[in-house]
Design a protein around this motif. Sequence first.
Motif, PDB file in Angstrom:
ATOM      1  N   GLY A 131      40.823  25.140  32.923  1.00  0.00           N
ATOM      2  CA  GLY A 131      41.052  25.109  31.611  1.00  0.00           C
ATOM      3  C   GLY A 131      39.769  24.110  30.877  1.00  0.00           C
ATOM      4  O   GLY A 131      39.225  23.222  31.656  1.00  0.00           O
ATOM      5  N   TYR A 134      39.125  20.124  31.438  1.00  0.00           N
ATOM      6  CA  TYR A 134      39.469  19.561  32.550  1.00  0.00           C
ATOM      7  C   TYR A 134      38.347  18.742  33.284  1.00  0.00           C
ATOM      8  O   TYR A 134      37.193  19.358  33.347  1.00  0.00           O
ATOM      9  CB  TYR A 134      40.031  20.687  33.470  1.00  0.00           C
ATOM     10  CG  TYR A 134      40.653  19.873  34.713  1.00  0.00           C
ATOM     11  CD1 TYR A 134      41.994  19.376  34.522  1.00  0.00           C
ATOM     12  CD2 TYR A 134      40.166  20.401  36.052  1.00  0.00           C
ATOM     13  CE1 TYR A 134      42.552  18.625  35.738  1.00  0.00           C
ATOM     14  CE2 TYR A 134      40.800  19.643  36.943  1.00  0.00           C
ATOM     15  CZ  TYR A 134      41.910  18.916  37.122  1.00  0.00           C
ATOM     16  OH  TYR A 134      42.594  18.216  37.984  1.00  0.00           O
ATOM     17  N   GLU A 140      43.165  21.726  39.177  1.00  0.00           N
ATOM     18  CA  GLU A 140      44.088  21.483  38.168  1.00  0.00           C
ATOM     19  C   GLU A 140      45.440  22.321  38.617  1.00  0.00           C
ATOM     20  O   GLU A 140      46.542  21.737  37.954  1.00  0.00           O
ATOM     21  CB  GLU A 140      43.578  22.676  36.870  1.00  0.00           C
ATOM     22  CG  GLU A 140      44.451  22.448  35.609  1.00  0.00           C
ATOM     23  CD  GLU A 140      43.851  23.178  34.477  1.00  0.00           C
ATOM     24  OE1 GLU A 140      42.836  24.052  34.602  1.00  0.00           O
ATOM     25  OE2 GLU A 140      44.419  23.191  33.363  1.00  0.00           O
ATOM     26  N   TRP A 190      41.980  18.803  26.427  1.00  0.00           N
ATOM     27  CA  TRP A 190      42.668  19.534  27.526  1.00  0.00           C
ATOM     28  C   TRP A 190      44.045  18.957  27.723  1.00  0.00           C
ATOM     29  O   TRP A 190      44.981  19.577  27.919  1.00  0.00           O
ATOM     30  CB  TRP A 190      41.941  19.363  28.785  1.00  0.00           C
ATOM     31  CG  TRP A 190      42.434  19.701  30.057  1.00  0.00           C
ATOM     32  CD1 TRP A 190      42.639  21.180  30.550  1.00  0.00           C
ATOM     33  CD2 TRP A 190      43.429  19.078  31.014  1.00  0.00           C
ATOM     34  NE1 TRP A 190      43.596  21.275  31.745  1.00  0.00           N
ATOM     35  CE2 TRP A 190      43.914  20.173  31.894  1.00  0.00           C
ATOM     36  CE3 TRP A 190      43.651  17.696  31.188  1.00  0.00           C
ATOM     37  CZ2 TRP A 190      44.845  19.248  33.039  1.00  0.00           C
ATOM     38  CZ3 TRP A 190      44.544  17.103  32.088  1.00  0.00           C
ATOM     39  CH2 TRP A 190      45.110  18.172  33.024  1.00  0.00           C
ATOM     40  N   ARG A 194      47.613  21.087  27.497  1.00  0.00           N
ATOM     41  CA  ARG A 194      48.376  20.998  28.446  1.00  0.00           C
ATOM     42  C   ARG A 194      49.885  20.551  28.246  1.00  0.00           C
ATOM     43  O   ARG A 194      50.850  21.135  28.523  1.00  0.00           O
ATOM     44  CB  ARG A 194      47.770  20.149  29.571  1.00  0.00           C
ATOM     45  CG  ARG A 194      48.427  20.308  30.786  1.00  0.00           C
ATOM     46  CD  ARG A 194      47.675  21.358  32.093  1.00  0.00           C
ATOM     47  NE  ARG A 194      48.575  21.862  32.774  1.00  0.00           N
ATOM     48  CZ  ARG A 194      48.484  22.803  33.791  1.00  0.00           C
ATOM     49  NH1 ARG A 194      47.086  23.426  33.904  1.00  0.00           N
ATOM     50  NH2 ARG A 194      49.421  23.347  34.489  1.00  0.00           N
TER      51      ARG A 194
END
Length: 611
Positions: A131, A134, A140, A190, A194
């Motif tokens: 993503g 990151y 990830e 990020w 998330r």
Amino acid sequence: MTVLPTVAQAAPAATEASTLVSPFNLSAVSLTDSRWMDNQKRTVNYLKWVDLERLLYNFRATHGLSTKGATPNGGWDAPNFPFRTHAQGHYLTAWAHCYASLRDTLCRDRATYLVAELAKCQANNKAAGFGAGYLSGFPESEFTALEARTLSNGNVPYYAVHKTMAGLLDVWRHIGDTKARDVLLALAGWVDTRTSRLSYGQMQAMLGTEFGGMNEVLADLYRQTGDKRWLTVAQRFDHAAVFDPLASNQDKLNGLHANTQVPKWIGAALEYKGTGTIRYWDIARNAWNITVAAHSYAIGGNSQAEHFRPPNAISQYLTKDTAEACNTYNMLKLTRELWTLNPDSAAYFDFYERALINHLLGQQNPADSHGHVTYFTPLNSGGRRGVGPAWGGGTWSTDYDSFWCCQGTALETNTKLMDSIYFHDQSRLFVNLFTPSILRWAERGATITQTTAFPVGDTTTLTVSGSGTNQPWDMLIRIPSWTTSKGEIIINGKNSGIRVVPGSYAVISGRAWKAGDTVTVRLPMTLRTVPANDNPGVAAVAYGPVILSGDYGNNSLSSMPTLALDSLHRIQGLEFTASADGKTVRLAPFYDAHAVNYNVYWVTRGRLPRT
Ligand SMILES: [Zn+2]
């Protein structure tokens, strides 16, 4: 004195109504020759020497870039170690400290090079299948498993990301590097993306896995940017299972992994400063009070085998794996944040001094030019720094094969030894620590030079110079709780008559300072015991702020020695002799107990001699 070059920095954007006193920027304070500066020099040697390509290996490999033939690291940065790249953020912070305090351009350039290379890693995320934003040395997918609660390799992925974020923030803050800012904001974005997808319940379940100080660094990012978005993301990391009991001042720490908790409390302090919500302050100060009063050894460290034990259980847990260094590093950060909210309380810097002198100063090996450190500080009878099974005892870190958490935090500790000596507000200068140093107080046009052999001597002298001495300001000096009522403050050679009360601040009020004015503070030291909370018959011995330990050379001890307190006799400085188990033993500062077996806690008999 030499005029130092100006340092490029980025100033914080948010204002904090609750904060009564401010630290000086690191660039305003320099250490001068001393035991402290020696520690700093050794760490700086290592920071200037370590191979940057090796530090980049896991980031580049993970983000699909060439590792440029670099050798991978071992220890906690090995390519198969679950939370590899947790360490690099500490290096970024330490280089930023060195640039700010020493104007060291090599350290600056190392920090900005690493950041530029991390930016390239982050820019390749699409190709690597990650993503946007990151940045890590592991894929990830670890976060997907973390969120699904299926992670089984012992990884603590947010712990590692927190360190990277904190390092980037410090490079931006202390060096003014806007690339560090951009990489950080993308990574923080990020984190927002998330975590915004998770329900409250999913988030709280995930917080059961160690996550460092994610709430801390995000609240700090709010402080730096003024953007409330980051405060909102920080609050997602409020761990209810830990915060709720602390908010009502309940000690539920027994059995918890200690260093998993302390960063959350620093986060709570910053969240209070950001939001004004008193509950956060309650959580942070209750945590501090509980930990200092019921879970800390005489040296200021806490934890045994990395865990909190029952309240006041001290004498039952004197083992080789006591006092993880990270916990104390974090407790000092918490102490500093709490004190700025309540600067009338001298107890905060009494603790800071105790833990810095007796735990962290001696954590570093003075015989090693790279300043390597221990993970734990063994408090078993006959303990020894640098000896033990792997990191589980007291063995030293290495250049490329350890990269433990405590090695990372020690890089920061030994490059910010100047950051808590002085604080200020508009009209007051606070002197909290007695460390040889020079403060350049730009707003007042004043320079304060502190000269002292403390804690070997009991006196410190502050000399005021500079042109901006026409406006009066107050000087407040911490009078430690360990001193006697015979302390004195001497101004320009004459006893000032100012009240010196142990455990408070002495105030030199409204003085119109003149260049050359000197303030000499004398803080008489006496012998005292520091009994274990759970056994008044077991105690450490201190002289003033300094915990003394018995020097047993290479002799081993099979049990805790019995010390005849009335036999303690001062030879010179901080060197004493005494009778223990009927034999004469030398006692000296624990921070200097290197390359010998030592003893810190004793079975005590009799009374201390009157001094
Ligand atoms: Zn650690």
